[in-house]
Motif scaffolding. Structure first.
Motif, PDB file in Angstrom:
ATOM      1  N   PHE A  50      37.809  -8.888  37.559  1.00  0.00           N
ATOM      2  CA  PHE A  50      37.374  -7.997  36.476  1.00  0.00           C
ATOM      3  C   PHE A  50      38.556  -7.196  35.955  1.00  0.00           C
ATOM      4  O   PHE A  50      38.780  -7.102  34.735  1.00  0.00           O
ATOM      5  N   TYR A  51      39.341  -6.612  36.868  1.00  0.00           N
ATOM      6  CA  TYR A  51      40.506  -5.842  36.434  1.00  0.00           C
ATOM      7  C   TYR A  51      41.547  -6.742  35.771  1.00  0.00           C
ATOM      8  O   TYR A  51      42.201  -6.359  34.806  1.00  0.00           O
ATOM      9  N   ILE A  92      43.481   2.799  37.506  1.00  0.00           N
ATOM     10  CA  ILE A  92      42.058   2.615  37.807  1.00  0.00           C
ATOM     11  C   ILE A  92      41.892   1.794  39.083  1.00  0.00           C
ATOM     12  O   ILE A  92      41.060   2.112  39.944  1.00  0.00           O
ATOM     13  N   THR A 103      35.409 -10.459  42.686  1.00  0.00           N
ATOM     14  CA  THR A 103      34.872 -10.072  41.371  1.00  0.00           C
ATOM     15  C   THR A 103      35.595  -8.842  40.849  1.00  0.00           C
ATOM     16  O   THR A 103      35.957  -8.777  39.672  1.00  0.00           O
ATOM     17  N   ILE A 104      35.811  -7.868  41.726  1.00  0.00           N
ATOM     18  CA  ILE A 104      36.518  -6.651  41.322  1.00  0.00           C
ATOM     19  C   ILE A 104      37.919  -7.000  40.818  1.00  0.00           C
ATOM     20  O   ILE A 104      38.342  -6.563  39.747  1.00  0.00           O
ATOM     21  N   TRP A 116      36.791 -15.116  35.832  1.00  0.00           N
ATOM     22  CA  TRP A 116      35.829 -14.041  36.111  1.00  0.00           C
ATOM     23  C   TRP A 116      34.409 -14.514  35.880  1.00  0.00           C
ATOM     24  O   TRP A 116      33.530 -14.336  36.739  1.00  0.00           O
TER      25      TRP A 116
END
Lengths: 194, 328
Positions: B148-149, B182, B144-145, B122
């Protein structure tokens, strides 16, 4: 159950950021027109977009706005999801006219010199096309021209033509129309050291 | 009483017990994506991220742009400054970052030191795309998303090296469900905005936008003469894209429509990759969709029936089993 509420709150805050970033992008696109919405609504879209940006701390330099910006970039949620929407934008091209000392003239299209750089350069050209500041545009085009100049050591002068590529509609193409290149700006550069 | 019931239902929505199959998909998928990203830019790495005078446009320009938003956003120049103090040249530092990213991605794929590898992937990927901010596009954002998760997800998963050979305990199934929830909601928001924006422009209803997308350099992989043979299908394709994206947030949840909608979205991304050459963009969205709503996803039972499902995919995990897996 009470221990889970901080997690749920954090998730809701995160998804609110996602919603805000997506809304900003959407409202920016709508305020430019070319949608089904009346043109008179463009001002409303613009004002709403500015309000959301203010809430996200954009444009101000305080610790909390720096922190929010860091979080948005870190989570990948600083941008929206309007890919090719509401319409496909025009594409831009940079044509370089290379003038050699012996009188030769060659043409190159700036698309990066290494494999894998075509898409990043295309993104950069799109960005250049949307800049309204001519000084910034000229500086970026100069950098691209200098990069090409480095690959051709004997080049004396580079003339850069930055323009928009207009591809005809389906019907026009079926009728024999071809893609056209409309020059927006041209610049003359001399490679560094010459 | 009503407030208590509402709160309990709300908590159940967020913390639904789930298996960790989705996490395996996300972990391996992000690892593979990063490896492809690194090798696709291997020869252009220095050109894209070199400093002013040696790179394409110089990473300093991108870093000035992101500094205007926040000086704390990670960037490659931090590594260059540290490396310069240690006597390393810029090109060596940039190649070191590249190799570190590849090694971390490989560790992710096999699931060794999963959490550390996820954080490293990340961070380094974020540094790279922020230092090349002028040269990035949508694919970089979605990676990136995903990373990130993954960084925040309850690693390790049951198929990872960490669990199978290093015997690292698994996390609570409710936490698995929470992080996955999420991701699911994020995708719903993303597709809704994308679909709504497309639906508000006339080009996606009359097929003009499909034609322009496929002839837009550098995505013009298919010659226009070949595209002309299928011009009558452009309006239908445009409307299908709008409906798929707009309807995602509604129809991805019920069991009866989930498979069709997921298949449609995956097919759309495969088509984008094949017809426009955007294979990395398609891959990351396929990975995110499979992780969020792919196999092992059993939403209808918990949202619409409020009871445990009879689906063969669902593995009922009790709290005792979860505690036992944490102890071993």
């Amino acid at each position: 159950m009470t221990r889970r509420w901080p997690y749920i709150t954090a998730a809701c805050v995160h998804l609110t950021f996602v919603l805000c970033a997506g809304s900003c992008d959407l409202l920016t696109a709508f305020s430019k027109g070319s949608t089904f919405f009346p043109k008179s609504w463009s001002g409303l879209f613009g004002r709403t977009e500015k309000s959301i940006e203010y809430a996200l701390g954009k444009g101000s330099r305080r610790l909390w706005s720096d922190g929010i910006a860091l979080y948005l970039h870190g989570a990948g949620v600083e941008a929206g999801y309007n890919f090719f929407a509401p319409h496909v934008p025009g594409s831009y091209r940079l044509v370089l006219e290379l003038h050699y000392g012996d009188g030769r003239v060659e043409y190159e299209i700036a698309q990066g010199n290494a494999p894998g750089s075509a898409l990043p350069v295309a993104s950069l050209l799109d960005l250049i096309g949307h800049f309204s500041n001519d000084a910034v545009r000229e500086h970026l085009i100069r950098l691209l021209a200098q990069d090409t100049g480095r690959q051709h050591p004997n080049v004396e002068m580079v003339r850069a033509f930055f323009g928009a590529v207009n591809f005809p509609t389906v019907e026009a193409y079926a009728g024999g129309a071809k893609a056209s290149f409309r020059v927006i700006r041209s610049y003359d550069f001399r490679p560094v050291g010459k | 009483m009503m407030t208590y019931r509402s709160a309990k239902s709300w908590t159940k929505f967020w913390f639904r017990a789930d298996t960790d199959h989705w996490l395996t998909v996300l972990r391996i998928g992000i690892g593979v994506q990063i490896i492809i990203y690194c090798f696709s830019l291997r020869t252009a790495w220095f050109s894209l991220f070199g400093s002013y005078g040696s790179g394409l446009v110089g990473r300093e320009l991108s870093e000035v742009a992101i500094s205007s938003e926040s000086p704390f956003i990670p960037r490659l120049s931090w590594f260059v400054q540290i490396g310069t103090h240690l006597g390393m040249g810029e090109s060596n530092i940039l190649w070191f970052v590249w190799m570190l990213l590849v090694v971390a991605a490989l560790l992710l794929v096999i699931g060794l030191f999963s959490r550390t590898a996820a954080i490293v992937v990340w961070f380094l990927h974020l540094c790279a795309i922020k230092s090349g901010a002028l040269l990035t596009y949508g694919m970089d954002n979605f990676v990136t998303i995903g990373s990130f998760y993954l960084m925040l997800a309850p690693l390790p998963d049951s198929y990872s090296f960490d669990h199978r050979f290093r015997k690292r305990p698994l996390k609570l199934p409710e936490i698995q469900g929470f992080v996955r929830r999420i991701l699911q909601l994020h995708l719903c928001i993303a597709y809704f905005f994308g679909g709504f924006a497309k639906a508000c422009g006339p080009g996606w209803w009359n097929g003009d936008s499909v034609w322009r997308s496929l002839t837009h350099p550098p995505f013009d992989v298919i010659p226009p003469e070949v595209l002309m043979r299928f011009k009558s299908s452009f309006p239908a394709a445009g409307i299908a894209v709008c409906l798929l994206e707009l309807g995602y947030a509604v129809f991805i949840w019920p069991r009866k429509t989930r498979l069709a909608w997921l298949s449609g979205i995956l097919a759309m991304h495969v088509a984008i990759g094949l017809t426009m050459g955007m294979y990395q963009f398609s891959l990351i969205l396929i990975i995110l969709n499979l992780a969020a709503f792919g196999p092992g996803c059993d939403l209808a039972a918990n949202i619409f029936h409020g009871a445990r499902t009879q689906s063969p995919d669902y593995v009922p995990v009790t709290e005792q089993q979860a505690k036992a897996s944490r102890i071993t």
